[in-house]
Design a protein around this motif. Structure first.
Motif, PDB file in Angstrom:
ATOM      1  N   ILE A  66       0.902  -1.223  -0.119  1.00 40.07           N
ATOM      2  CA  ILE A  66      -0.004  -0.094   0.070  1.00 40.07           C
ATOM      3  C   ILE A  66       0.942   1.123   0.002  1.00 40.07           C
ATOM      4  N   GLY A  67       1.933   1.169   0.776  1.00 37.40           N
ATOM      5  CA  GLY A  67       2.699   2.270   0.710  1.00 37.40           C
ATOM      6  C   GLY A  67       3.586   2.492  -0.381  1.00 37.40           C
ATOM      7  N   MET A  68       3.926   1.293  -1.118  1.00 40.95           N
ATOM      8  CA  MET A  68       4.581   1.471  -2.417  1.00 40.95           C
ATOM      9  C   MET A  68       3.746   2.077  -3.416  1.00 40.95           C
ATOM     10  N   LEU A  69       2.440   1.910  -3.454  1.00 41.28           N
ATOM     11  CA  LEU A  69       1.421   2.410  -4.555  1.00 41.28           C
ATOM     12  C   LEU A  69       1.413   4.012  -4.315  1.00 41.28           C
ATOM     13  N   ILE A  70       1.450   4.463  -3.167  1.00 46.01           N
ATOM     14  CA  ILE A  70       1.516   5.880  -2.820  1.00 46.01           C
ATOM     15  C   ILE A  70       2.831   6.477  -3.166  1.00 46.01           C
ATOM     16  N   GLY A  71       3.958   5.778  -2.592  1.00 43.01           N
ATOM     17  CA  GLY A  71       5.222   6.361  -2.760  1.00 43.01           C
ATOM     18  C   GLY A  71       5.439   6.567  -4.170  1.00 43.01           C
ATOM     19  N   MET A  92      15.680   5.780   0.147  1.00 40.91           N
ATOM     20  CA  MET A  92      16.522   4.800   0.707  1.00 40.91           C
ATOM     21  C   MET A  92      16.318   4.935   2.136  1.00 40.91           C
ATOM     22  N   LEU A  93      16.585   6.180   2.718  1.00 41.86           N
ATOM     23  CA  LEU A  93      16.537   6.482   3.914  1.00 41.86           C
ATOM     24  C   LEU A  93      15.050   6.085   4.648  1.00 41.86           C
ATOM     25  N   ILE A  94      14.188   6.528   3.993  1.00 41.58           N
ATOM     26  CA  ILE A  94      12.865   6.104   4.537  1.00 41.58           C
ATOM     27  C   ILE A  94      12.783   4.350   4.908  1.00 41.58           C
ATOM     28  N   PHE A  95      12.967   3.677   3.706  1.00 44.88           N
ATOM     29  CA  PHE A  95      12.808   2.213   3.933  1.00 44.88           C
ATOM     30  C   PHE A  95      13.739   1.544   4.566  1.00 44.88           C
ATOM     31  N   SER A  96      14.960   2.032   4.748  1.00 40.91           N
ATOM     32  CA  SER A  96      16.133   1.516   5.525  1.00 40.91           C
ATOM     33  C   SER A  96      15.818   1.454   7.179  1.00 40.91           C
ATOM     34  N   LEU A  97      15.605   2.937   7.556  1.00 37.59           N
ATOM     35  CA  LEU A  97      15.369   3.310   8.722  1.00 37.59           C
ATOM     36  C   LEU A  97      14.053   2.583   9.430  1.00 37.59           C
ATOM     37  N   THR A  98      13.038   2.355   8.545  1.00 37.40           N
ATOM     38  CA  THR A  98      11.742   1.860   8.915  1.00 37.40           C
ATOM     39  C   THR A  98      11.806   0.077   9.216  1.00 37.40           C
ATOM     40  N   GLN A  99      12.694  -0.200   8.366  1.00 32.16           N
ATOM     41  CA  GLN A  99      13.315  -1.786   8.434  1.00 32.16           C
ATOM     42  C   GLN A  99      13.586  -1.731  10.114  1.00 32.16           C
ATOM     43  N   ALA A 100      14.581  -1.019  10.709  1.00 28.98           N
ATOM     44  CA  ALA A 100      15.003  -1.240  11.968  1.00 28.98           C
ATOM     45  C   ALA A 100      13.734  -0.958  12.953  1.00 28.98           C
ATOM     46  N   GLY A 101      12.881  -0.119  12.730  1.00 25.57           N
ATOM     47  CA  GLY A 101      11.690  -0.073  13.238  1.00 25.57           C
ATOM     48  C   GLY A 101      10.880  -1.239  13.339  1.00 25.57           C
ATOM     49  N   ALA A 102      10.742  -1.830  12.426  1.00 25.93           N
ATOM     50  CA  ALA A 102       9.876  -3.162  12.086  1.00 25.93           C
ATOM     51  C   ALA A 102      10.410  -4.147  12.957  1.00 25.93           C
ATOM     52  N   ALA A 103      11.789  -4.231  12.651  1.00 23.72           N
ATOM     53  CA  ALA A 103      12.481  -5.114  13.827  1.00 23.72           C
ATOM     54  C   ALA A 103      12.269  -4.966  15.185  1.00 23.72           C
ATOM     55  N   GLY A 118       7.449   2.396   5.137  1.00 27.36           N
ATOM     56  CA  GLY A 118       8.772   2.009   4.508  1.00 27.36           C
ATOM     57  C   GLY A 118       8.411   1.813   2.929  1.00 27.36           C
ATOM     58  N   GLY A 119       7.058   1.440   2.822  1.00 21.69           N
ATOM     59  CA  GLY A 119       6.581   1.027   1.414  1.00 21.69           C
ATOM     60  C   GLY A 119       6.760   2.449   0.783  1.00 21.69           C
ATOM     61  N   LEU A 120       6.499   3.665   1.399  1.00 22.13           N
ATOM     62  CA  LEU A 120       6.669   4.910   0.645  1.00 22.13           C
ATOM     63  C   LEU A 120       7.832   4.918  -0.054  1.00 22.13           C
ATOM     64  N   GLY A 121       9.104   4.692   0.564  1.00 19.61           N
ATOM     65  CA  GLY A 121      10.525   4.785  -0.047  1.00 19.61           C
ATOM     66  C   GLY A 121      10.525   3.532  -0.924  1.00 19.61           C
ATOM     67  N   MET A 122      10.012   2.504  -0.812  1.00 13.32           N
ATOM     68  CA  MET A 122      10.257   1.352  -1.775  1.00 13.32           C
ATOM     69  C   MET A 122       9.663   1.793  -3.023  1.00 13.32           C
TER      70      MET A 122
END
Length: 455
Positions: A66-71, A92-103, A118-122
């Motif tokens: 869903i984020g990827m569609l919007i991004g 890259m900053l968005i989807f990398s940092l949110t991976q840390a948050g998801a972990a 993170g999908g927005l960045g992806m």
């Protein structure tokens, strides 16, 4: 002002390679983040602290989509306003940092929120990387360079499967996801070495900066891009809405409908299988290590297949290759029903990867080549945005099958049927209509059109 020829526009191989490599790194990181959920999904299903149902697991797979569609819509547009380089790095900053948050996420709701953001960045990194790759590639190599750059996507999924194989048994699913935050270390590298788009600089009237950048990149005999509106005396650009209505005009309506259907089915296969393949194979009796091997082969075969299918499409025609390999992919999925040996099943999984990810890559290029030059970007972007609905549906369909207590064979029957539907939709696409196009911005019109036909 004379229209520049391809020979007048000389981008050194080193510069093209540098842009390709930087974009490849960004797409590689994105591929890992897309593939990591499928790699850890069996472990998440057994995570007692959350006790997620199959449908809830499928929902987690859809948040990022869903984020990827919007991004794709908004970050792609922002790249035209503030610069491609800045938006690629921001993505890259968005989807990398949110991976840390998801972990770290203590609840599935927060996990889903981090995946959504993170999908927005992806979603944003794909159109920006594609634009930079095309703008710094010679006209007669753009299709191959695009396929080469986008191979990072499949290799990123491979990296996620490998990380799960080696890290999951000892570090758990959180450690596997946290690896997706490592690419944040690449941001300074990209900032230093990735050049801004020359076309963007000129479109903003920053011609002196464009000329200085061209000199820095050793682009000899630099000729500024000719604005579309000034190509013909007294001409003016079409109103913005015409780029949209052209897709739905009597000339292109049928093509648009069947392009959208085929790409919808293609991305449904990509994300449905990528998310659920390890779980499906585990349910079929394979252990977790073997089921992750299927995901590994699925992704690696598609990375190689994208280059092979691109070459074949150039030689034999995109439509023929797409129909043949969607059918072969569907057959590969269907034959997984039977109790074959591990080697035979891996071969079928390879065909499934080529018949989903590789074909979708070729299909995207087919769309870009099909429409007139003045609506090409809009037509491709809208098709991809619609297809994201298929990408969102894929994990949900797998979750619905799992939650309905249907036999695991139902997964193969349904996904194989979707592949056949994609092949049928491609068959229904009519031959391209001959239409006048604007002169090429970076090359002679005849040479540019010949290069596009070669794609």
């Amino acid at each position: 002002m004379a229209t520049p020829t391809v020979n007048d526009w000389k981008v050194p191989t080193r510069t093209t390679g540098l842009v390709l490599f930087c974009c490849w790194l960004a797409i590689l990181a994105e591929g890992y983040d897309v593939g990591v959920l499928g790699a850890v999904l069996p472990a998440l299903a057994e995570y007692k602290e959350w006790s997620l149902s199959p449908l809830q697991l499928g929902g987690l797979g859809s948040y990022a989509l869903i984020g990827m569609l919007i991004g794709a819509l908004f970050i792609g547009t922002l790249s035209d306003l503030v610069g491609r380089k800045k938006m690629l790095i921001a993505s890259m900053l968005i989807f990398s940092l949110t991976q840390a948050g998801a972990a770290w996420a203590p609840t599935p709701e927060l996990f889903g929120l981090f995946r959504l953001v993170g999908g927005l960045g992806m979603g944003g990194v794909i159109p920006v990387a594609a634009a930079l790759t095309i703008e710094y590639s010679a006209p007669n190599k753009r299709s191959f360079n695009y396929g080469l750059m986008y191979s990072g996507y499949s290799l990123g999924i491979v990296a996620a499967a490998l990380a799960a194989l080696f890290v999951l048994p000892t570090g758990g699913w959180r450690a596997v996801i946290f690896i997706g935050a490592v690419p944040v270390l690449l941001v300074p590298v990209l900032w230093k070495f990735l050049p801004e788009s020359l076309e963007f600089l000129e479109s903003k009237g920053r011609k002196a900066e464009a000329k200085a950048l061209a000199a820095k990149l050793q682009i000899t005999d630099y000729i500024p891009v000719v604005p579309v509106a000034s190509l013909e005396p007294g001409s003016s650009p079409d109103p913005w809405w015409k780029t949209i209505t052209t897709m739905f005009s009597p000339t292109y309506l049928r093509s648009t409908v069947f392009f959208w259907i085929s790409l919808f089915c293609g991305l449904l296969l990509v994300y449905g299988l990528n998310t659920w393949l390890p779980s499906i194979m585990k349910k079929a009796g394979y252990d977790l290590g073997s089921s992750l091997t299927f995901l590994l082969v699925f992704s690696l075969a598609s990375a190689i297949g994208g280059l092979i299918l691109g070459r074949a499409a150039d030689r034999y025609g995109k439509k023929l290759i797409l129909v043949v390999f969607y059918i072969l992919g569907g057959l590969g999925i269907m034959l997984l029903i039977f109790p074959n040996t591990m080697v035979v099943n891996l071969l079928f999984v390879a065909f499934a990867g080529i018949g989903s990810i590789s074909t979708s890559l070729v299909l995207t290029g087919y769309i870009a080549d099909y429409y007139p030059a003045n609506v090409r970007g809009t037509a491709t972007g809208w098709a991809l945005s619609f297809a994201r609905l298929g990408a969102i549906s894929g994990p949900l369909i797998g979750g619905w099958i799992a939650g309905s207590n249907l036999p695991f064979e139902a997964n193969f029957v349904i996904f194989a049927g979707i592949a056949m539907l994609a092949a049928g939709a491609v068959v229904m696409i009519p031959k391209p209509k001959s239409a006048p196009s604007i002169p090429a911005l970076r090359g002679d019109p005849n040479e540019e059109n010949s290069a596009l036909e070669a794609r």
